[in-house]
Design a protein around this motif. Structure first.
Motif, mmCIF file in Angstrom:
data_model
loop_
_atom_site.group_PDB
_atom_site.id
_atom_site.type_symbol
_atom_site.label_atom_id
_atom_site.label_comp_id
_atom_site.label_asym_id
_atom_site.label_seq_id
_atom_site.Cartn_x
_atom_site.Cartn_y
_atom_site.Cartn_z
ATOM 1 N N LYS A 72 0.553 -0.936 0.537
ATOM 2 C CA LYS A 72 0.096 -0.561 -0.064
ATOM 3 C C LYS A 72 0.671 1.653 -0.057
ATOM 4 O O LYS A 72 0.344 2.405 -0.180
ATOM 5 N N THR A 73 2.202 1.366 0.484
ATOM 6 C CA THR A 73 3.457 1.993 0.672
ATOM 7 C C THR A 73 4.211 2.063 -0.110
ATOM 8 O O THR A 73 4.561 1.004 0.269
ATOM 9 N N ASP A 74 4.946 3.235 -0.334
ATOM 10 C CA ASP A 74 6.026 3.197 -1.158
ATOM 11 C C ASP A 74 6.893 2.609 -0.424
ATOM 12 O O ASP A 74 7.751 1.866 -0.952
ATOM 13 N N GLY A 75 7.148 2.946 1.069
ATOM 14 C CA GLY A 75 8.181 2.902 2.501
ATOM 15 C C GLY A 75 8.079 1.025 2.368
ATOM 16 O O GLY A 75 8.832 0.279 2.397
ATOM 17 N N ALA A 76 7.182 0.134 2.482
ATOM 18 C CA ALA A 76 6.652 -1.075 2.556
ATOM 19 C C ALA A 76 7.410 -1.521 1.215
ATOM 20 O O ALA A 76 7.891 -2.450 0.953
ATOM 21 N N ARG A 77 7.158 -0.950 -0.131
ATOM 22 C CA ARG A 77 7.650 -1.947 -1.434
ATOM 23 C C ARG A 77 9.263 -1.377 -1.307
ATOM 24 O O ARG A 77 9.679 -2.726 -1.396
ATOM 25 N N ALA A 78 9.287 -0.531 -0.911
ATOM 26 C CA ALA A 78 11.145 -0.126 -0.940
ATOM 27 C C ALA A 78 11.639 -0.790 -0.514
ATOM 28 O O ALA A 78 12.306 -1.629 0.291
ATOM 29 N N MET A 79 11.458 -1.655 1.071
ATOM 30 C CA MET A 79 11.595 -2.505 2.350
ATOM 31 C C MET A 79 11.670 -4.091 1.978
ATOM 32 O O MET A 79 12.233 -4.359 2.516
ATOM 33 N N ALA A 80 10.368 -3.709 1.541
ATOM 34 C CA ALA A 80 10.517 -5.105 0.458
ATOM 35 C C ALA A 80 11.727 -5.514 -0.435
ATOM 36 O O ALA A 80 12.299 -6.816 -0.331
ATOM 37 N N ALA A 81 11.691 -5.045 -1.170
ATOM 38 C CA ALA A 81 12.588 -4.974 -2.099
ATOM 39 C C ALA A 81 14.709 -5.033 -1.675
ATOM 40 O O ALA A 81 14.768 -5.520 -1.487
ATOM 41 N N LEU A 82 14.635 -4.185 -0.737
ATOM 42 C CA LEU A 82 15.938 -4.578 0.563
ATOM 43 C C LEU A 82 16.050 -5.756 1.118
ATOM 44 O O LEU A 82 16.929 -6.052 0.881
ATOM 45 N N SER A 83 14.455 -6.578 1.457
ATOM 46 C CA SER A 83 15.022 -7.756 2.520
ATOM 47 C C SER A 83 15.042 -8.190 1.163
ATOM 48 O O SER A 83 15.468 -9.540 1.589
ATOM 49 N N LEU A 84 14.517 -8.437 0.299
ATOM 50 C CA LEU A 84 15.035 -9.308 -0.629
ATOM 51 C C LEU A 84 15.946 -9.730 -1.473
ATOM 52 O O LEU A 84 16.971 -10.784 -1.708
#
Length: 141
Positions: A72-84
């Motif tokens: 829902k947020t760019d922050g969550a998407r960004a952290m998901a990318a970093l974690s992957l």
């Protein structure tokens, strides 16, 4: 007053330290963090995502890929990318590469592009050896 101090000392003595808690129940922690990814609380979602990346949790691979695609947020998407990227699983890396091309958000596309390039550079650099490199020297006339 003395009784209160004695009782409070005995209460705090029985609380486990963070080190013992982490050593004794990594599976519980991982499951709680996986639940945190699905939370409506944005801060909890982002911090859970971060710690799953730090743990290099293979269980989190699919939920993180889903979060990257439809968070829902760019922050969550960004952290998901970093974690992957931190987890390093090839399916997760491929997802980050795909999102660099096709994500709805321009900011996330840009971030994924940089994370993917960084990952590739790191892999190349780890395999680099000065003895195997091409040495170019200047030739004077």
């Amino acid at each position: 007053m003395i009784v209160i101090l004695l009782l409070s000392g005995s209460i705090f003595a029985s609380v486990p330290t963070n080190k013992n808690l982490i050593k004794n129940s990594p599976a519980k922690i991982e499951n709680n963090l996986l639940n945190g990814i699905h939370s409506n609380n944005n801060g909890l979602q982002i911090s859970s995502t971060y710690f799953l990346g730090e743990m290099k949790s293979e269980k989190a691979l699919i939920p993180l890929m889903n979060l990257l695609r439809s968070g829902k947020t760019d922050g969550a998407r960004a952290m998901a990318a970093l974690s992957l990227i931190k987890i390093g699983n090839q399916r997760g890396i491929y997802k980050v590469m795909q999102e660099a091309k096709f994500n709805d958000s321009k900011n996330i596309r840009k971030l994924c592009k940089h994370l993917y390039k960084s990952y590739v550079f790191e892999k190349l650099y780890k395999n680099f050896s000065p003895t195997n490199s091409l040495v170019i020297t200047e030739v004077s006339n």
